[in-house]
Each structure stands twice: as structure tokens, then as C-alpha cells.
Design a protein around this motif. Structure first.
Motif, PDB file in Angstrom:
ATOM      1  N   ILE A   1       1.032  -1.438   0.063  1.00  0.00           N
ATOM      2  CA  ILE A   1       0.027   0.280  -0.019  1.00  0.00           C
ATOM      3  C   ILE A   1       0.945   1.147  -0.032  1.00  0.00           C
ATOM      4  O   ILE A   1       0.684   2.281  -0.728  1.00  0.00           O
ATOM      5  CB  ILE A   1      -0.911  -0.004   1.120  1.00  0.00           C
ATOM      6  N   PHE A   2       1.831   1.045   0.812  1.00  0.00           N
ATOM      7  CA  PHE A   2       2.656   2.459   1.048  1.00  0.00           C
ATOM      8  C   PHE A   2       3.658   2.822  -0.423  1.00  0.00           C
ATOM      9  O   PHE A   2       3.858   4.058  -0.555  1.00  0.00           O
ATOM     10  CB  PHE A   2       3.751   2.340   2.321  1.00  0.00           C
ATOM     11  N   GLY A   3       3.900   1.655  -0.988  1.00  0.00           N
ATOM     12  CA  GLY A   3       4.824   1.983  -2.216  1.00  0.00           C
ATOM     13  C   GLY A   3       4.256   2.603  -3.054  1.00  0.00           C
ATOM     14  O   GLY A   3       4.647   3.707  -3.356  1.00  0.00           O
ATOM     15  N   PRO A   4       3.279   2.179  -3.464  1.00  0.00           N
ATOM     16  CA  PRO A   4       2.384   3.014  -4.624  1.00  0.00           C
ATOM     17  C   PRO A   4       2.042   4.470  -4.104  1.00  0.00           C
ATOM     18  O   PRO A   4       2.248   5.296  -5.054  1.00  0.00           O
ATOM     19  CB  PRO A   4       1.044   2.140  -5.063  1.00  0.00           C
ATOM     20  N   LEU A   5       1.482   4.470  -2.851  1.00  0.00           N
ATOM     21  CA  LEU A   5       1.092   5.788  -2.288  1.00  0.00           C
ATOM     22  C   LEU A   5       2.407   6.902  -2.309  1.00  0.00           C
ATOM     23  O   LEU A   5       2.141   8.030  -2.728  1.00  0.00           O
ATOM     24  CB  LEU A   5       0.589   5.540  -0.941  1.00  0.00           C
ATOM     25  N   ARG A   6       3.723   6.310  -2.323  1.00  0.00           N
ATOM     26  CA  ARG A   6       4.754   7.093  -1.915  1.00  0.00           C
ATOM     27  C   ARG A   6       5.001   7.608  -3.499  1.00  0.00           C
ATOM     28  O   ARG A   6       5.646   8.695  -3.634  1.00  0.00           O
ATOM     29  CB  ARG A   6       5.667   6.305  -1.343  1.00  0.00           C
ATOM     30  N   GLU A   7       4.811   6.701  -4.356  1.00  0.00           N
ATOM     31  CA  GLU A   7       5.335   7.001  -5.729  1.00  0.00           C
ATOM     32  C   GLU A   7       4.518   8.230  -6.182  1.00  0.00           C
ATOM     33  O   GLU A   7       4.581   8.849  -7.065  1.00  0.00           O
ATOM     34  CB  GLU A   7       5.031   5.851  -6.637  1.00  0.00           C
ATOM     35  N   GLN A   8       3.265   8.454  -5.770  1.00  0.00           N
ATOM     36  CA  GLN A   8       2.381   9.535  -5.926  1.00  0.00           C
ATOM     37  C   GLN A   8       2.606  10.596  -5.398  1.00  0.00           C
ATOM     38  O   GLN A   8       2.762  11.863  -5.905  1.00  0.00           O
ATOM     39  CB  GLN A   8       0.719   8.885  -5.771  1.00  0.00           C
ATOM     40  N   LEU A   9       2.975  10.498  -3.957  1.00  0.00           N
ATOM     41  CA  LEU A   9       3.285  11.507  -2.988  1.00  0.00           C
ATOM     42  C   LEU A   9       4.651  12.320  -3.229  1.00  0.00           C
ATOM     43  O   LEU A   9       4.420  13.467  -3.309  1.00  0.00           O
ATOM     44  CB  LEU A   9       3.249  11.176  -1.497  1.00  0.00           C
ATOM     45  N   VAL A  10       5.580  11.574  -3.675  1.00  0.00           N
ATOM     46  CA  VAL A  10       6.806  12.294  -3.631  1.00  0.00           C
ATOM     47  C   VAL A  10       6.969  13.380  -4.841  1.00  0.00           C
ATOM     48  O   VAL A  10       7.151  14.413  -4.595  1.00  0.00           O
ATOM     49  CB  VAL A  10       8.052  11.433  -3.788  1.00  0.00           C
ATOM     50  N   PRO A  11       6.311  12.985  -6.158  1.00  0.00           N
ATOM     51  CA  PRO A  11       6.372  14.192  -7.190  1.00  0.00           C
ATOM     52  C   PRO A  11       5.362  15.229  -6.871  1.00  0.00           C
ATOM     53  O   PRO A  11       5.502  16.252  -7.095  1.00  0.00           O
ATOM     54  CB  PRO A  11       6.078  13.289  -8.288  1.00  0.00           C
TER      55      PRO A  11
END
Lengths: 501, 501
Positions: free
Chosen positions: B173-183
Motif C-alpha cells: 500500500i505504502f509503495g504506490p502511495l509514496r510514488e504518487q506523493l513524492v512528485p
């Protein structure tokens, strides 16, 4: 024996933890709990009481005591460990007579009754609590009966509060005291009343709180080991030797109510804070009895706190705290105001001379209820009747009548009130002993120095907690048995001077 | 079966009473307890925890469950009684794995550590708590090991907080979320920062308290069944369904800290207050998991409380409460200020876009500690290092570094943080479901009407307590499994509009 002793301490320590936890829940209920919490809180407190009782009366505790008591009885009577065993044994023998389920029922009922009382009193609604009080009376009788036959049904309940006392013994003390007090009250109240209008001005609550707290810090209340909060009925409560709290209430049109109740509860608190820290979490770690406890609240509230010496020191501070109210009032007027003797309705606000008459009324009513000679439904009128006959006044309603005191609504009926008068008697007797040992104490009080008095009380009384039986403790502290003479002498000297008798 | 069921309720009710009593002691420790009470309080809380655990895992409870579970498994899955049995069974199976003595040791240690942290944080003194934290880590590992081998040592601890979750699932869950949040963070923080100077003025504490309480009354927090007090670290705590309290803290130079923490804790509280009263004093009577709980605190704090609609209603009230600070500030400026996105140091103060990066840092550090890849002594530097790499900033010292959050000092290490991000994800997903059912909710919010939203949440989620497993509850409330899509859409819509992305 050391192994069994450690085992006993651990087992009764659990019971103490539960009892202290119950005290925290009770404090919270009285100070901050929202109304919605009442029902569950009653159940939670009942559970804690029942479990504390179960742990204190467990078969293992019984077996350990069987081994330890013969050993303890052969030790030096000054041995802490022996005292721990023997006091635990006494508590155990009392507690095993009462079933845990009864304890749970009792405390659950008391919690419900207390909540109802907090509503009933402002609403002058005795009818709403009467059925609860009927059950309290029934539970109180059943409680007393667990201890087997006694000369008077109240005797076991009195002994729980004031070890060694019975209805007969108390009557022997209260009778002669009453004989002295009634004519004294009569003589004084025939004179013009003192002017207490300086007390009956607007005193903002926050300023009363700040002033009261500044005084009790001086007396020696340690706010690192305690705190003060507001509640319906002031009390002291203890969660450990490092956490002894007081509560108070204020009236914004009367300085004396909040101020002297703050000093009163401080007296209870410094007693508990002075117990030997080595007794922490054992049955030794508390004041010895209702009467000895009250001796300290009244010693600090009255013998010190209403003395001229105390206000020679504290009055300039009071004037600085309340310049518009007291700036133009002289010390003598203030001193007379805080010692005004009058036939009044409220025990906690009453002066030292009439106070014990209030106690005796409650003591007698309590006995009449337990004896079945007085029914709960007739209690409000009986209350008014006794105030008419003993004090010559009647409350306009039950708020300052039968709904006045929390005791019957927050505990059992029986053994609740005699401790106040025993405490008054002892307050003078113990103060006399302190001054005999340190004749400079009165002068020190007038200089705001309380350390000698506080330390003498601590090392001669407070430190012992429940180590000694109450009669032994009184002899150790005063060199005598309980006696009304020092108290009568104290009242006659103080009020003789005030009223030129 | 009804007899056994009543028997089970009574037995686990005692465990609940003890746990709630422990919660009262903990609340008191965090709000009003004087320092002198700390040592005994730790012991008392340890005793209550141990006894609660003993009662919940007693042989009688085991025998009753043996009889009741086969019966419960054949009932309608919507049966409250069956759910009670099965949830109790799940708790029992988890609890019996952990010895009571361990529980007592753990809670006693935690109480000591919490007290040390309240001193260590203001003094920036990580060294004073490091040895305590070493022991917490050791106890946390031992705790996890009682549950037997697992894919990751943190898995059982995570499952205790967020039923059904594991390190592997959370990483998914955290992986894809992080991919969206960082940019997203990068794009936003490259733009000029919002002006939040209107929040960073002098706001007297008493006025903040009054304003915050007026808002949460509107939202539906019932002060007859709760209250708010000050503490080091805001929290919600429950003593019964009728007594659910929140705590807060204020900074007198920042309106948003106290205000949004008040609304946040209110979200937790209304969840607990909404549980079916029939579940009182059973294991069903609480929120379902850390993540579902956080979904409600964040829904009210952010999805509602930081929305333009909410402040269309509430901003005139804020201006009336703080005329000198906000009188000349327009709504749009205020709205942008309370939603300012910035790379910051403190999780609880951080904006919605960066918040989950704070959580992920803690989640990863917690796993590294449990895995033995990171030593306590290296934790302060590892913290700084991750803030440098993930957020591009470093705290000047440990106060806003590793000493920032209470969790590791007031509980175990493991399972403490993932619920915050799960809650953020669910907050948007659940709000979407509420709006789908009641499309007028956003308009109502802008008119200060919260009843429809509150009632929908109550009857579709809060009322169930722990009746359904967390995945089942999420499906019941939202019609779907947990999904990050509504949350990403929520953030992109809100911040896309704010920053014209």
C-alpha cells in the motif's frame, strides 16, 4: 520468615494498588467526570472494591498470616515488620467477615447514591434520594451484622473508623463535653454577635484559590506531591505517599468557607504525606483513624489557622491579596470575624464552640436510624427538630438540613461522625504536647514559621501511620489517654478572652 | 447458551472494568498527577494491566469460549452475541500467548519511560531515555515472539493494531502511495509557499480553548459524555460509552496546532461515542482498529475541518473569536494558510500532502529497530538522515527529532505508526461513501450542518464497534476493499485547485 513477609507484602500490595486505583476513580468522579460516565464508573469502582477485598482476604494471605502472626507476636513491639503483620491480621480478620459480593453491591450502591445526591442537594429534593438511603441503611445494618453480636449495632462500624471506640465509650466522652459546651454556647450567644461582614464580601474565586494555596504552601503542603481541585464537598484523598490530593469549594461571597476548608484538608494531607515512606503500599501507610486524622485537620484549621498568632503573620498577606475587601479592616476585627460564635445550620462552616453540637446531632440520628427507632422518611423532620432543640434554629429546607453532608450519601450510615469530635478533642491535646516539647511554637506561628510544629507532628505522629493501635498512638504522642480537659481549657481560654468571660 | 453467554459477559466485564480503570489512571497521569505520584502510579497501572490480562485469559473464560465458539460459528454473522463470542475468542487467543507477568513488567516499564520522556523532550535529552528505550525494544521483540514465528517480526504487533495487516501488505500500500506523493510534494513545494502568517500570531490559550470547544460542539462532541483537558501529547481516551475524553495542547503563537488537534481528537471521540450502547463493557465496545480510528480523526480534522466548505461556515466565527488577529484576513488567505504544504519537522503539524512521508519514516525506522539493523544509540542520527533524504530538512536537535512523538515512550515499538496512513487513505474513501449516500453533505458542511454526515458515519460504521473484522467493516462502510485511489483523487483535486496544478 523474611520470605513469607515479602510474599505477604506483595500480595497485600496488589490489594492496596486496587484500593488506590479506586481512590483515583472516586477523585475523578468528584472533580472532572462528565455526567455520562456515572453509571459505568459505579460499576468500575464496585469491581475494584470487590477485587481489592478478594485480594486482601485471599486464602494465601490467610495462610501467610497463620505463619507470620506467632512470629510477629514475639518481636519487639516497635518492629515495623511485626506491626505490618499484626495490622494486616486485624484488617484481614475484619475483612473476611464481609463477603466480596456484598462489598461490590455496597460500593455500586454508594456510587449511585453519591451521584443522586449531587443532583438532589441543589434541587432540595430529599425524596429522590430517600429510597437510595433506605437501601444504604439496610446495607449498613447488614454490614454491621457481619461482625456478629455487639452491645450496640453501630459498635463494629464505629470500630472500623475509630479503633477501640464503642457507642458506650463515646457517650462517656460526649456527655461531659456537652455539659461544658451547652452553657458556654449560651453565655457567648447572649453577648452581641461578632461582626463578620468583612468576610461576607465579594471574593473572586481565582483569588481565593491563589491566596489559600499560598498559605498552605507555607504550612508545608508540597505541591510536588499533591494538588487541589474543586468539588461539591471538600475531601483529602491519597493515591500513594507521593500523591496526596485535596479538594475544595468556594463561595464568592464568603472568604472563610473556602479558606478554612483548604487549611482543613491540608491538615489531613500533611498527615498522610508524613507517613514513613518505607510503609508505601502496605496497610501501615495511612493515618491511624478517623479521629486522629481529624485531629490534624482541626489542629491546622483551628488551633493554628484560627489563632491570633497565625493571623499576626498571615493577615498582612490577606490584606495584600484582598486590598479592596480587607485594606481597611484591622486584624482584631478579622480575628473576631473568623471566630464568630453563632447558632448556625451548616456543620462545616460552624465555629469551634458550636461545632460539636452539630456532630452530636448526626451521631444520635445515625444511631436512631440503625436502631430502627427512626425511619428514613422521618429523617428530614427529625433533623429539623434536633436543630430546633439543640441550636434553636431550623433550616429553611433540606439543602442545609439532611442533604447537607455527603457522608450518608457517599458511604455507610454508622461511624461517620464521631471522629470529628474525637478529632477536635485530640487537636488541643496534641497541640499542647507539641508546645510542651517546643515552647517556642506559638511565637514561631506568629512569625510564619511552621517547621518546628510540622516536624514534631511528623516525627511523633505522622511517621507512624497505622503502626500503633490508636490508644497506643495517643499515649505515645501526648503521654496520656484521650482527655477532654485540654480541649475544654483551649476553648475556655480562647473564647474567654474573645468574649471577656 | 444464554447462561454461558451471560457468564462470559460478566467475566470479561471485570477485565474491561480493570482496563478502563487503568485508562483513568493513565489519563490522570497525563493531565493532573503531581510528579511525586509517578513511581506508585507506574506500579498501580502495571497491577491493573496484569489483573485485566489475568481475568481476560482465565481458565473459566477459556472453558466458556470452548462451549460458546461452536455455537457462535453457526449463528447469523450479523448476530451481536455471536460477534461478542468470536471477538472475545480472538482477543483471548492473542492474550493467552502473553504471560501476565510480562504484561505487568511491560506496563510498569512504559509508565517509567513515559515519565522520563516528559522530562527528556523539553531538555533535548535523548541520552536519558535511551537505556529505557533499549529495554522497550527488547520487550517489544519479546512481545512479538510470544505470537510464534511470522514472516516479519513486526507482523504480530501490526496485527494487534490493524487486524489483517502485515509488513508485506503495508509495503504494497505504502509503495504506490509514496510514488504518487513524492512528485506531488515536489511540484507543490517548487511553487511559492502559502502565506500562513495569519495563523502565527498571538492567540491566547483560553480563547483558543473556547473557540475549539465551540466548533467541536457543532460537530457533535457531547460534553455531557466527555471533556477536554491539557496534556503533553493530545490523545482520546475512553472510560465507558458515556465518558470519552480528549486532551489537547496549545501554542500561544500558532492557532492551527491546538485547533486541528482538538478536531482530530474529536474525530476519535465521536467514533467511540457512537458505538452501540448495548456493547458497553464488552470487547465489542471500541473502534475497530488503529487505521479505522484514524480514518475518523482525519476525516473530521482534514476532509471536513480543512475544507473550504467548513470554513465558509466557520470562518466568520473564527473572525468573531479573534477579531484583532483575523478581522482583516480574508477566507481564501485563511484557507490557504491552513492547507499550506511544506517540508516540515513535526508530524502532527504537517500538511496532508507531506504527512504520510513522516509516517513512512517512522514505520521504516521501527522495522529497522525490530530487525536489529538499527541500534537505539544510532536512532537520533538515523532519524535526521531520513528527514534529510525524504523531506530535505533536518531538525536542529532531538526535540523535534526522535523525541517528537510519544509512541515509543508510551507504548511498544512496532505497529505504532502504520495506522495513521491507513487512516488517511480510509478517511477519503469513507467520506466518498457518505457523500455518495447523501450528496448534500458538502453543501450542509458549508452551512454548519453536520448531522447527516455524523449520523451516516454513526449508523454505518461507529455503531458496529468491533463487531466486524476490519476488512469486513471497510467493505460494509465503503462497498469496497481498502484502496488508495479515493485518497489520491482527494489530494489531487484539493491541492490541484489550491496550486493550479
Amino acid at each position: 520468615m523474611q520470605e513469607q513477609l515479602a510474599d505477604l507484602k506483595e500480595k497485600i500490595g496488589v490489594a492496596q494498588d486496587l484500593a488506590y486505583a479506586g481512590a483515583v476513580l472516586n477523585w475523578d468522579q468528584s472533580t472532572y467526570m462528565p455526567n455520562g460516565g456515572a453509571e459505568a464508573r459505579g460499576r468500575q469502582m464496585a469491581t475494584l472494591s470487590r477485587l481489592a477485598h478478594e485480594h486482601a482476604t485471599s486464602a494465601e494471605v490467610g495462610r501467610l498470616l497463620d505463619k507470620l502472626v506467632p512470629w510477629a507476636e514475639q518481636q519487639d513491639p516497635d518492629s515495623d515488620d511485626a506491626a505490618l503483620v499484626l495490622v494486616t491480621k486485624r484488617d484481614y480478620d475484619q475483612a473476611v467477615r464481609v463477603p466480596s459480593e456484598f462489598i461490590a453491591e455496597l460500593y455500586s450502591h454508594i456510587a449511585k447514591t453519591y451521584t443522586a445526591w449531587t443532583q438532589a442537594r441543589p434541587n432540595n429534593d430529599f425524596a429522590s434520594v430517600a429510597p437510595l438511603l433506605e437501601k444504604t441503611l439496610d446495607l449498613s445494618r447488614r454490614y454491621a451484622e457481619f461482625f456478629g453480636p455487639s452491645e450496640h449495632i453501630a459498635d463494629p462500624l464505629i470500630d472500623l473508623a475509630d479503633q477501640g471506640m464503642t457507642v458506650a465509650k463515646i457517650r462517656e466522652i460526649f456527655g461531659p463535653l456537652r455539659e461544658q459546651l451547652v452553657p458556654l454556647v449560651k453565655t457567648i450567644t447572649e453577648q452581641p454577635a461578632a461582626d463578620d461582614s468583612c468576610l461576607l464580601q465579594h471574593y473572586p474565586e481565582a483569588e481565593q484559590l491563589a491566596f489559600g494555596e499560598s498559605l498552605i504552601r507555607e504550612i508545608g503542603y508540597d505541591f510536588e506531591r499533591g494538588r487541589q481541585d474543586k468539588t461539591h464537598h471538600p475531601f483529602m484523598t491519597k493515591f500513594s505517599i507521593g500523591d496526596v490530593r485535596i479538594t475544595t469549594r468556594f463561595r464568592d461571597n464568603d472568604l472563610s468557607d473556602g479558606l478554612f476548608s483548604t487549611i482543613h484538608e491540608t491538615g489531613h494531607a500533611v498527615y498522610e504525606l508524613g507517613v514513613n515512606p518505607a510503609y508505601e503500599n502496605t496497610p501501615l501507610a495511612s493515618g491511624a483513624s478517623a479521629g486522629t486524622h481529624e485531629s490534624q485537620s482541626r489542629l491546622w484549621e483551628n488551633v493554628v489557622g484560627r489563632s491570633r498568632a497565625f493571623w499576626q503573620y498571615a493577615y498582612p498577606k490577606a490584606q495584600a491579596a484582598f486590598p479592596s475587601q480587607l485594606g481597611n479592616v484591622d486584624l482584631e476585627t478579622f480575628y473576631r470575624a473568623i471566630n464568630k460564635v453563632q447558632r448556625s445550620l451548616v456543620r462545616t462552616d460552624s465555629d469551634e464552640v458550636t461545632y460539636n453540637l452539630h456532630v452530636m446531632i448526626r451521631f444520635d440520628l445515625e444511631l436512631a436510624l440503625l436502631e430502627g427507632k427512626l425511619a428514613i422518611r422521618d429523617l428530614p423532620e427529625a433533623w429539623h427538630e434536633r436543630y430546633r432543640s439543640d441550636l434553636g434554629i431550623t433550616a429553611p429546607d433540606d439543602r442545609d438540613g439532611v442533604l447537607q453532608d455527603v457522608h450518608w450519601y457517599g458511604g455507610i450510615i454508622g461511624g461517620s461522625f464521631q471522629g470529628y469530635t474525637l478529632g477536635n478533642i485530640l487537636s488541643a491535646q496534641i497541640f499542647d504536647a507539641a508546645v510542651k516539647a517546643n515552647p517556642s511554637i506559638p511565637t514561631e506561628i506568629s512569625q510564619g514559621q511552621f517547621a518546628n510544629l510540622h516536624n514534631w507532628l511528623k516525627s511523633n505522629m505522622y511517621v507512624y501511620g497505622r503502626k500503633y493501635s490508636v490508644p497506643t498512638l495517643i499515649r505515645k504522642v501526648t503521654g496520656q489517654d484521650l482527655s477532654i480537659e485540654p480541649y475544654i481549657r483551649y476553648l475556655r481560654t480562647k473564647y474567654g478572652e474573645l468574649y471577656s468571660l
